[in-house]
Design a protein around this motif. Structure first.
Motif, PDB file in Angstrom:
ATOM      1  N   MET A  66       0.829  -1.213   0.000  1.00 46.18           N
ATOM      2  CA  MET A  66       0.000   0.000   0.000  1.00 46.18           C
ATOM      3  C   MET A  66       0.860   1.258   0.000  1.00 46.18           C
ATOM      4  SD  MET A  66      -3.323  -0.697   2.399  1.00 46.18           S
ATOM      5  CE  MET A  66      -2.430  -1.338   3.815  1.00 46.18           C
ATOM      6  N   GLU A  67       1.908   1.250   0.824  1.00 43.53           N
ATOM      7  CA  GLU A  67       2.785   2.425   0.920  1.00 43.53           C
ATOM      8  C   GLU A  67       3.419   2.747  -0.421  1.00 43.53           C
ATOM      9  OE1 GLU A  67       6.531   4.065   3.617  1.00 43.53           O
ATOM     10  OE2 GLU A  67       6.104   1.927   3.558  1.00 43.53           O
ATOM     11  N   GLU A  68       3.953   1.728  -1.085  1.00 40.42           N
ATOM     12  CA  GLU A  68       4.618   1.958  -2.368  1.00 40.42           C
ATOM     13  C   GLU A  68       3.619   2.318  -3.459  1.00 40.42           C
ATOM     14  OE1 GLU A  68       7.960  -0.181  -5.205  1.00 40.42           O
ATOM     15  OE2 GLU A  68       7.692  -0.814  -3.114  1.00 40.42           O
ATOM     16  N   ALA A  69       2.477   1.652  -3.482  1.00 40.97           N
ATOM     17  CA  ALA A  69       1.463   1.928  -4.507  1.00 40.97           C
ATOM     18  C   ALA A  69       0.915   3.342  -4.376  1.00 40.97           C
ATOM     19  CB  ALA A  69       0.333   0.911  -4.413  1.00 40.97           C
ATOM     20  N   LYS A  70       0.633   3.748  -3.149  1.00 42.51           N
ATOM     21  CA  LYS A  70       0.124   5.106  -2.934  1.00 42.51           C
ATOM     22  C   LYS A  70       1.189   6.147  -3.243  1.00 42.51           C
ATOM     23  CE  LYS A  70      -3.617   4.389   0.376  1.00 42.51           C
ATOM     24  NZ  LYS A  70      -4.223   4.868   1.619  1.00 42.51           N
ATOM     25  N   GLY A  71       2.422   5.864  -2.822  1.00 43.52           N
ATOM     26  CA  GLY A  71       3.506   6.810  -3.061  1.00 43.52           C
ATOM     27  C   GLY A  71       3.808   7.016  -4.527  1.00 43.52           C
ATOM     28  N   SER A  72       3.552   6.003  -5.331  1.00 47.49           N
ATOM     29  CA  SER A  72       3.801   6.086  -6.776  1.00 47.49           C
ATOM     30  C   SER A  72       2.550   6.456  -7.563  1.00 47.49           C
ATOM     31  CB  SER A  72       4.338   4.741  -7.303  1.00 47.49           C
ATOM     32  OG  SER A  72       5.541   4.400  -6.653  1.00 47.49           O
ATOM     33  N   GLY A  73       1.443   6.674  -6.863  1.00 44.80           N
ATOM     34  CA  GLY A  73       0.196   7.055  -7.539  1.00 44.80           C
ATOM     35  C   GLY A  73      -0.418   5.940  -8.352  1.00 44.80           C
ATOM     36  N   ARG A 136      -0.773   9.794 -10.736  1.00 45.88           N
ATOM     37  CA  ARG A 136       0.498   9.136 -11.038  1.00 45.88           C
ATOM     38  C   ARG A 136       1.575  10.171 -11.373  1.00 45.88           C
ATOM     39  NH1 ARG A 136       1.791   4.771 -15.817  1.00 45.88           N
ATOM     40  NH2 ARG A 136       3.748   4.014 -14.969  1.00 45.88           N
ATOM     41  N   ILE A 137       1.211  11.189 -12.167  1.00 47.69           N
ATOM     42  CA  ILE A 137       2.177  12.220 -12.562  1.00 47.69           C
ATOM     43  C   ILE A 137       2.616  13.044 -11.358  1.00 47.69           C
ATOM     44  CG2 ILE A 137       2.440  14.370 -13.861  1.00 47.69           C
ATOM     45  CD1 ILE A 137       0.548  13.076 -15.990  1.00 47.69           C
ATOM     46  N   LEU A 138       1.657  13.485 -10.539  1.00 46.76           N
ATOM     47  CA  LEU A 138       2.000  14.298  -9.374  1.00 46.76           C
ATOM     48  C   LEU A 138       2.827  13.501  -8.365  1.00 46.76           C
ATOM     49  CD1 LEU A 138      -1.295  16.325  -8.759  1.00 46.76           C
ATOM     50  CD2 LEU A 138       0.756  17.015  -9.995  1.00 46.76           C
ATOM     51  N   ALA A 139       2.497  12.231  -8.203  1.00 47.99           N
ATOM     52  CA  ALA A 139       3.272  11.392  -7.284  1.00 47.99           C
ATOM     53  C   ALA A 139       4.698  11.206  -7.801  1.00 47.99           C
ATOM     54  CB  ALA A 139       2.592  10.034  -7.117  1.00 47.99           C
ATOM     55  N   TYR A 140       4.837  11.075  -9.118  1.00 50.04           N
ATOM     56  CA  TYR A 140       6.175  10.911  -9.684  1.00 50.04           C
ATOM     57  C   TYR A 140       7.007  12.173  -9.455  1.00 50.04           C
ATOM     58  CZ  TYR A 140       9.951   9.667 -12.821  1.00 50.04           C
ATOM     59  OH  TYR A 140      11.192   9.369 -13.327  1.00 50.04           O
ATOM     60  N   ILE A 141       6.406  13.332  -9.662  1.00 51.06           N
ATOM     61  CA  ILE A 141       7.125  14.592  -9.434  1.00 51.06           C
ATOM     62  C   ILE A 141       7.532  14.714  -7.968  1.00 51.06           C
ATOM     63  CG2 ILE A 141       6.837  17.112  -9.341  1.00 51.06           C
ATOM     64  CD1 ILE A 141       5.136  16.859 -11.878  1.00 51.06           C
ATOM     65  N   GLU A 142       6.633  14.359  -7.067  1.00 49.75           N
ATOM     66  CA  GLU A 142       6.918  14.456  -5.635  1.00 49.75           C
ATOM     67  C   GLU A 142       8.104  13.576  -5.235  1.00 49.75           C
ATOM     68  OE1 GLU A 142       4.659  13.565  -1.393  1.00 49.75           O
ATOM     69  OE2 GLU A 142       3.474  14.023  -3.179  1.00 49.75           O
ATOM     70  N   ASN A 143       8.256  12.444  -5.916  1.00 51.80           N
ATOM     71  CA  ASN A 143       9.329  11.505  -5.569  1.00 51.80           C
ATOM     72  C   ASN A 143      10.604  11.693  -6.384  1.00 51.80           C
ATOM     73  OD1 ASN A 143       8.166   9.658  -3.481  1.00 51.80           O
ATOM     74  ND2 ASN A 143       6.620   9.370  -5.056  1.00 51.80           N
ATOM     75  N   HIS A 144      10.525  12.464  -7.489  1.00 50.02           N
ATOM     76  CA  HIS A 144      11.688  12.603  -8.369  1.00 50.02           C
ATOM     77  C   HIS A 144      11.972  14.059  -8.747  1.00 50.02           C
ATOM     78  CE1 HIS A 144      10.231   8.444  -8.956  1.00 50.02           C
ATOM     79  NE2 HIS A 144      11.503   8.149  -9.080  1.00 50.02           N
ATOM     80  N   MET A 158       5.131   7.897 -18.867  1.00 53.31           N
ATOM     81  CA  MET A 158       3.713   7.613 -18.649  1.00 53.31           C
ATOM     82  C   MET A 158       3.006   7.102 -19.897  1.00 53.31           C
ATOM     83  SD  MET A 158       3.401   8.532 -15.469  1.00 53.31           S
ATOM     84  CE  MET A 158       4.432   9.419 -14.303  1.00 53.31           C
ATOM     85  N   LYS A 159       3.737   7.124 -21.030  1.00 53.52           N
ATOM     86  CA  LYS A 159       3.153   6.733 -22.317  1.00 53.52           C
ATOM     87  C   LYS A 159       1.934   7.600 -22.667  1.00 53.52           C
ATOM     88  CE  LYS A 159       4.871   1.977 -22.394  1.00 53.52           C
ATOM     89  NZ  LYS A 159       5.995   2.291 -21.527  1.00 53.52           N
ATOM     90  N   LEU A 160       2.128   8.909 -22.486  1.00 52.13           N
ATOM     91  CA  LEU A 160       1.100   9.900 -22.805  1.00 52.13           C
ATOM     92  C   LEU A 160       1.727  10.976 -23.690  1.00 52.13           C
ATOM     93  CD1 LEU A 160      -0.355  10.373 -19.205  1.00 52.13           C
ATOM     94  CD2 LEU A 160      -1.422   9.073 -21.046  1.00 52.13           C
ATOM     95  N   HIS A 161       0.885  11.715 -24.406  1.00 48.91           N
ATOM     96  CA  HIS A 161       1.398  12.795 -25.250  1.00 48.91           C
ATOM     97  C   HIS A 161       1.752  14.004 -24.381  1.00 48.91           C
ATOM     98  CE1 HIS A 161       1.666  15.813 -28.416  1.00 48.91           C
ATOM     99  NE2 HIS A 161       1.728  14.808 -29.286  1.00 48.91           N
ATOM    100  N   PRO A 162       2.877  14.695 -24.675  1.00 49.06           N
ATOM    101  CA  PRO A 162       3.258  15.880 -23.888  1.00 49.06           C
ATOM    102  C   PRO A 162       2.159  16.932 -23.811  1.00 49.06           C
ATOM    103  CG  PRO A 162       5.053  15.236 -25.335  1.00 49.06           C
ATOM    104  CD  PRO A 162       3.872  14.377 -25.706  1.00 49.06           C
ATOM    105  N   ASN A 163       1.438  17.116 -24.914  1.00 43.11           N
ATOM    106  CA  ASN A 163       0.361  18.115 -24.912  1.00 43.11           C
ATOM    107  C   ASN A 163      -0.763  17.729 -23.954  1.00 43.11           C
ATOM    108  OD1 ASN A 163       1.760  19.557 -26.814  1.00 43.11           O
ATOM    109  ND2 ASN A 163       0.535  18.867 -28.555  1.00 43.11           N
ATOM    110  N   TYR A 164      -1.020  16.413 -23.851  1.00 41.87           N
ATOM    111  CA  TYR A 164      -2.057  15.930 -22.924  1.00 41.87           C
ATOM    112  C   TYR A 164      -1.645  16.221 -21.485  1.00 41.87           C
ATOM    113  CZ  TYR A 164      -4.993  12.743 -20.245  1.00 41.87           C
ATOM    114  OH  TYR A 164      -5.855  12.216 -19.315  1.00 41.87           O
TER     115      TYR A 164
END
Length: 235
Positions: A66-73, A136-144, A158-164
Motif C-alpha cells: 500500500m505504501e509503495e502503490a500510494k507513493g507512486s500514484g 500518477r504524474i504528481l506522485a512521480y514529481i513528488e518523488n523525483h 507515462m506513455k502519454l502525449h506531452p500536450n495531454y
C-alpha cells in the motif's frame, strides 16, 4: 471498475478470484497477482480502481504494498484481507485509509455490497482516466523532483502525449508544468534551508534539482521575493 487481487497462496488466490468475480458489479475487470512485487508491476499498466490484498505476504507485506502503490500514484483504494482477527491490524489498516478490512474466508454477500458501493462512488470513465494519470504524474514529481524532469520525459515514462500532460496540469493545478515543478522545488528548498544549515546554498539547489547556483537563486527569488541566503537569515 478495475480490480486487482493479491495473495501469495495460489489456491487461496484462485478462490478469491472466483468469489470476487461472482460478487463484483457487472463490467468489473479483475486481474490477479501472486505477491506484492508482481502487484506493483501489474499496477503500472493496469492502474486499478481498488486493490484487494492479503496482509501477510513474504518479502513485502500488504502494508508495504500500500505504501509503495500510494507513493507512486498507482492505486489509493484498498480492501485488506487477513486471517488474523487482531485489533492492531485493524487499527493500522484504518490509519492507511483502507476502504475496508475483511477476514478470510470471504462472505460473498459482504464483498458484493462493498464492491457495489465502491463502484457507485467512482468517477465516470473519462474523469477516472484523468484522475489516474494526474495522481500518477504528481506522485512521480513528488518523488523525483530532484532529478532532471521535463514534459517529454514524463510523456515517455507515462506513455502519454506531452500536450495531454500539459493540458492536464493546467486543468488540475491551474498552472503550467514548469511553474508547478519549480514551485514544488522551491518549497523543498525552503525546508532544507531551515533544517540543514550546514549545507551551502549551491548544495541545497542541487538537492532540489537546480545544478546551477545562479539559476537556483533567480528562481528562488521569483517565487519567494528574496534570495536563498536572505531566506535562511530570516528563519
Amino acid at each position: 471498475m478495475r480490480l486487482l487481487i493479491v495473495d501469495d497462496e495460489p489456491i487461496i488466490l484462485g478462490g478469491l478470484v472466483k468469489v470476487i468475480k461472482d460478487a463484483a458489479p457487472l463490467g468489473t475487470e479483475v486481474r490477479e497477482a501472486g505477491n506484492a512485487f508482481e502487484a506493483l508491476e501489474v499496477m503500472k499498466g493496469y492502474m486499478p480502481d481498488v486493490t484487494v490484498t492479503d496482509l501477510h505476504m513474504p518479502e513485502k507485506n500488504g502494508f508495504e504494498l500500500m505504501e509503495e502503490a500510494k507513493g507512486s500514484g498507482l492505486c489509493d483504494r484498498f480492501i485488506i484481507l487477513t486471517g488474523y482477527d487482531d485489533f492492531e491490524y485493524v487499527r493500522r489498516a484504518l490509519r492507511w485509509g483502507v476502504v475496508d478490512y475483511l477476514l478470510k474466508p470471504l462472505d460473498k454477500n459482504e464483498i458484493a455490497g462493498l464492491l457495489t458501493h465502491i463502484d457507485q462512488e467512482l468517477p465516470t470513465e473519462a474523469d477516472s482516466e484523468c484522475e489516474r494519470h494526474t495522481k500518477r504524474i504528481l506522485a512521480y514529481i513528488e518523488n523525483h523532483y530532484m532529478n532532471d524532469l521535463s514534459l517529454d520525459h514524463l510523456a515517455e515514462l507515462m506513455k502519454l502525449h506531452p500536450n495531454y500532460i500539459s493540458s492536464l496540469f493546467k486543468k488540475v493545478t491551474g498552472d503550467t508544468f514548469v511553474n508547478y515543478l519549480n514551485a514544488f522545488r522551491i518549497k523543498e528548498a525552503q525546508k532544507l534551508l531551515g533544517t540543514h544549515r550546514h549545507l551551502s546554498v549551491s548544495e541545497i539547489g542541487r538537492r532540489v534539482g537546480f545544478e546551477n547556483k545562479h539559476y537556483f537563486t533567480k528562481v528562488f527569488k521569483k517565487y519567494t521575493g528574496i534570495t536563498p541566503g536572505a531566506y535562511r537569515t530570516s528563519e
